[in-house]
Design a protein around this motif. Structure first.
Motif, PDB file in Angstrom:
ATOM      1  N   ASN A 190      28.202  27.361  39.709  1.00  0.00           N
ATOM      2  CA  ASN A 190      27.605  28.383  38.847  1.00  0.00           C
ATOM      3  C   ASN A 190      28.131  29.771  39.205  1.00  0.00           C
ATOM      4  OD1 ASN A 190      26.034  26.517  37.427  1.00  0.00           O
ATOM      5  ND2 ASN A 190      24.329  26.704  38.872  1.00  0.00           N
ATOM      6  N   THR A 191      29.415  29.855  39.371  1.00  0.00           N
ATOM      7  CA  THR A 191      30.036  31.099  39.806  1.00  0.00           C
ATOM      8  C   THR A 191      31.162  31.489  38.870  1.00  0.00           C
ATOM      9  OG1 THR A 191      29.492  30.646  42.123  1.00  0.00           O
ATOM     10  CG2 THR A 191      31.193  32.287  41.690  1.00  0.00           C
ATOM     11  N   MET A 192      31.177  32.754  38.506  1.00  0.00           N
ATOM     12  CA  MET A 192      32.220  33.324  37.671  1.00  0.00           C
ATOM     13  C   MET A 192      32.972  34.373  38.482  1.00  0.00           C
ATOM     14  SD  MET A 192      31.839  35.462  34.068  1.00  0.00           S
ATOM     15  CE  MET A 192      30.675  36.621  34.803  1.00  0.00           C
ATOM     16  N   TYR A 193      34.263  34.460  38.246  1.00  0.00           N
ATOM     17  CA  TYR A 193      35.106  35.399  38.965  1.00  0.00           C
ATOM     18  C   TYR A 193      35.815  36.329  37.992  1.00  0.00           C
ATOM     19  CZ  TYR A 193      34.495  31.858  42.578  1.00  0.00           C
ATOM     20  OH  TYR A 193      33.964  30.965  43.473  1.00  0.00           O
ATOM     21  N   LEU A 194      36.100  37.506  38.471  1.00  0.00           N
ATOM     22  CA  LEU A 194      36.911  38.457  37.738  1.00  0.00           C
ATOM     23  C   LEU A 194      38.030  38.918  38.659  1.00  0.00           C
ATOM     24  CD1 LEU A 194      37.425  40.210  35.205  1.00  0.00           C
ATOM     25  CD2 LEU A 194      35.975  41.958  36.267  1.00  0.00           C
ATOM     26  N   GLN A 195      39.228  38.456  38.378  1.00  0.00           N
ATOM     27  CA  GLN A 195      40.400  38.884  39.123  1.00  0.00           C
ATOM     28  C   GLN A 195      40.991  40.104  38.434  1.00  0.00           C
ATOM     29  OE1 GLN A 195      41.828  37.588  42.054  1.00  0.00           O
ATOM     30  NE2 GLN A 195      43.045  39.468  41.920  1.00  0.00           N
ATOM     31  N   MET A 196      41.076  41.198  39.156  1.00  0.00           N
ATOM     32  CA  MET A 196      41.566  42.448  38.611  1.00  0.00           C
ATOM     33  C   MET A 196      42.843  42.836  39.338  1.00  0.00           C
ATOM     34  SD  MET A 196      37.991  44.569  38.216  1.00  0.00           S
ATOM     35  CE  MET A 196      37.677  44.569  39.987  1.00  0.00           C
ATOM     36  N   ASN A 197      43.908  42.979  38.582  1.00  0.00           N
ATOM     37  CA  ASN A 197      45.207  43.337  39.129  1.00  0.00           C
ATOM     38  C   ASN A 197      45.676  44.665  38.555  1.00  0.00           C
ATOM     39  OD1 ASN A 197      45.343  40.838  40.532  1.00  0.00           O
ATOM     40  ND2 ASN A 197      46.191  39.836  38.708  1.00  0.00           N
ATOM     41  N   SER A 198      46.620  45.271  39.239  1.00  0.00           N
ATOM     42  CA  SER A 198      47.203  46.541  38.798  1.00  0.00           C
ATOM     43  C   SER A 198      46.123  47.544  38.443  1.00  0.00           C
ATOM     44  CB  SER A 198      48.138  46.298  37.604  1.00  0.00           C
ATOM     45  OG  SER A 198      49.175  45.406  37.945  1.00  0.00           O
ATOM     46  N   GLY A 249      35.040  41.216  29.619  1.00  0.00           N
ATOM     47  CA  GLY A 249      35.449  39.887  29.211  1.00  0.00           C
ATOM     48  C   GLY A 249      34.294  38.924  29.330  1.00  0.00           C
ATOM     49  N   CYS A 250      34.464  37.756  28.756  1.00  0.00           N
ATOM     50  CA  CYS A 250      33.419  36.745  28.838  1.00  0.00           C
ATOM     51  C   CYS A 250      34.050  35.369  28.759  1.00  0.00           C
ATOM     52  CB  CYS A 250      32.359  36.928  27.746  1.00  0.00           C
ATOM     53  SG  CYS A 250      32.977  36.798  26.049  1.00  0.00           S
ATOM     54  N   THR A 251      33.269  34.390  29.153  1.00  0.00           N
ATOM     55  CA  THR A 251      33.751  33.024  29.184  1.00  0.00           C
ATOM     56  C   THR A 251      32.621  32.066  28.871  1.00  0.00           C
ATOM     57  OG1 THR A 251      34.811  31.328  30.566  1.00  0.00           O
ATOM     58  CG2 THR A 251      33.325  32.853  31.669  1.00  0.00           C
ATOM     59  N   THR A 252      32.961  30.958  28.260  1.00  0.00           N
ATOM     60  CA  THR A 252      32.005  29.874  28.151  1.00  0.00           C
ATOM     61  C   THR A 252      31.777  29.284  29.535  1.00  0.00           C
ATOM     62  OG1 THR A 252      33.804  28.345  27.611  1.00  0.00           O
ATOM     63  CG2 THR A 252      32.616  29.335  25.773  1.00  0.00           C
ATOM     64  N   LEU A 253      30.685  28.583  29.702  1.00  0.00           N
ATOM     65  CA  LEU A 253      30.339  28.066  31.021  1.00  0.00           C
ATOM     66  C   LEU A 253      31.371  27.093  31.550  1.00  0.00           C
ATOM     67  CD1 LEU A 253      26.488  27.562  30.713  1.00  0.00           C
ATOM     68  CD2 LEU A 253      27.765  29.525  31.572  1.00  0.00           C
ATOM     69  N   SER A 254      32.028  26.406  30.648  1.00  0.00           N
ATOM     70  CA  SER A 254      33.060  25.466  31.058  1.00  0.00           C
ATOM     71  C   SER A 254      34.374  26.146  31.390  1.00  0.00           C
ATOM     72  CB  SER A 254      33.294  24.435  29.954  1.00  0.00           C
ATOM     73  OG  SER A 254      33.854  25.047  28.809  1.00  0.00           O
ATOM     74  N   LEU A 284      42.449  45.293  28.616  1.00  0.00           N
ATOM     75  CA  LEU A 284      42.375  44.707  29.948  1.00  0.00           C
ATOM     76  C   LEU A 284      42.984  43.323  30.052  1.00  0.00           C
ATOM     77  CD1 LEU A 284      38.690  45.709  30.808  1.00  0.00           C
ATOM     78  CD2 LEU A 284      40.788  46.966  31.337  1.00  0.00           C
ATOM     79  N   LYS A 285      43.307  42.725  28.943  1.00  0.00           N
ATOM     80  CA  LYS A 285      43.665  41.313  28.932  1.00  0.00           C
ATOM     81  C   LYS A 285      44.909  40.992  29.746  1.00  0.00           C
ATOM     82  CE  LYS A 285      46.085  41.775  24.505  1.00  0.00           C
ATOM     83  NZ  LYS A 285      46.145  41.317  23.095  1.00  0.00           N
ATOM     84  N   ASP A 286      45.782  41.945  29.933  1.00  0.00           N
ATOM     85  CA  ASP A 286      47.007  41.695  30.686  1.00  0.00           C
ATOM     86  C   ASP A 286      46.835  41.884  32.188  1.00  0.00           C
ATOM     87  OD1 ASP A 286      49.005  43.207  28.061  1.00  0.00           O
ATOM     88  OD2 ASP A 286      48.467  41.110  28.368  1.00  0.00           O
ATOM     89  N   ARG A 287      45.710  42.431  32.596  1.00  0.00           N
ATOM     90  CA  ARG A 287      45.493  42.720  34.008  1.00  0.00           C
ATOM     91  C   ARG A 287      44.311  41.979  34.612  1.00  0.00           C
ATOM     92  NH1 ARG A 287      43.932  47.544  35.362  1.00  0.00           N
ATOM     93  NH2 ARG A 287      43.159  48.209  33.311  1.00  0.00           N
ATOM     94  N   PHE A 288      43.356  41.608  33.791  1.00  0.00           N
ATOM     95  CA  PHE A 288      42.133  40.977  34.276  1.00  0.00           C
ATOM     96  C   PHE A 288      42.104  39.508  33.873  1.00  0.00           C
ATOM     97  CE2 PHE A 288      39.142  44.908  34.577  1.00  0.00           C
ATOM     98  CZ  PHE A 288      40.101  45.581  35.300  1.00  0.00           C
ATOM     99  N   THR A 289      41.567  38.682  34.758  1.00  0.00           N
ATOM    100  CA  THR A 289      41.460  37.256  34.504  1.00  0.00           C
ATOM    101  C   THR A 289      40.084  36.758  34.917  1.00  0.00           C
ATOM    102  OG1 THR A 289      43.841  36.938  34.896  1.00  0.00           O
ATOM    103  CG2 THR A 289      42.434  34.978  34.918  1.00  0.00           C
ATOM    104  N   ILE A 290      39.435  36.057  34.018  1.00  0.00           N
ATOM    105  CA  ILE A 290      38.128  35.468  34.289  1.00  0.00           C
ATOM    106  C   ILE A 290      38.284  33.972  34.519  1.00  0.00           C
ATOM    107  CG2 ILE A 290      35.883  34.902  33.271  1.00  0.00           C
ATOM    108  CD1 ILE A 290      35.985  37.607  31.849  1.00  0.00           C
ATOM    109  N   SER A 291      37.594  33.475  35.505  1.00  0.00           N
ATOM    110  CA  SER A 291      37.567  32.048  35.769  1.00  0.00           C
ATOM    111  C   SER A 291      36.166  31.649  36.206  1.00  0.00           C
ATOM    112  CB  SER A 291      38.595  31.662  36.839  1.00  0.00           C
ATOM    113  OG  SER A 291      38.329  32.326  38.062  1.00  0.00           O
TER     114      SER A 291
END
Length: 122
Positions: free
Chosen positions: A77-85, A49-54, A64-71
């Protein structure tokens, strides 16, 4: 140069959760997006997955879209990857990266972290 450091990997049982962090030393004019990729031994690097800086736009691999969340926390200047199930098939080295374009292509990213191992096993 942009220094990227991933953390949060480890061993987790199937069905469990894990949150990865990617801390960037600084952002540059070339840094438009931050992305997560993963690579298992003998496998090609896979887009997660990827995200804009904002954090305003986020894209995920379809599987993966139903289990992983990017914030993102832009101030840190920190990005997170929440991985569930989590599933055994999620086992891989997970990398964060930055690049100038919003893309699923690893070749579009300029800077890469060292990776953090995620192992999903019972």
């Amino acid at each position: 140069q942009v220094q990227l450091v991933e953390s949060g990997g480890g061993l987790v049982q199937p069905g469990g959760s894990l949150r990865l962090s990617c801390a960037a030393s600084r952002r540059t004019l070339r840094t438009v997006v931050m992305g997560w990729f993963r690579q298992a031994p003998g496998k090609e690097r896979e887009f997660v997955g990827c995200t804009t800086l904002s954090g305003g736009t986020v894209n995920y691999a379809d599987s993966l879209k139903d289990r992983f969340t990017i914030s993102v926390e832009t101030a840190k200047n920190t990005m997170y990857l929440q991985m569930n199930s989590l599933k055994p098939e999620d086992t891989a080295v997970y990398y964060c990266a930055t690049g100038p374009t919003f893309s699923r292509d690893p070749g579009s990213y300029n800077y890469w972290g060292q990776g953090t191992q995620v192992t999903v096993s019972s």
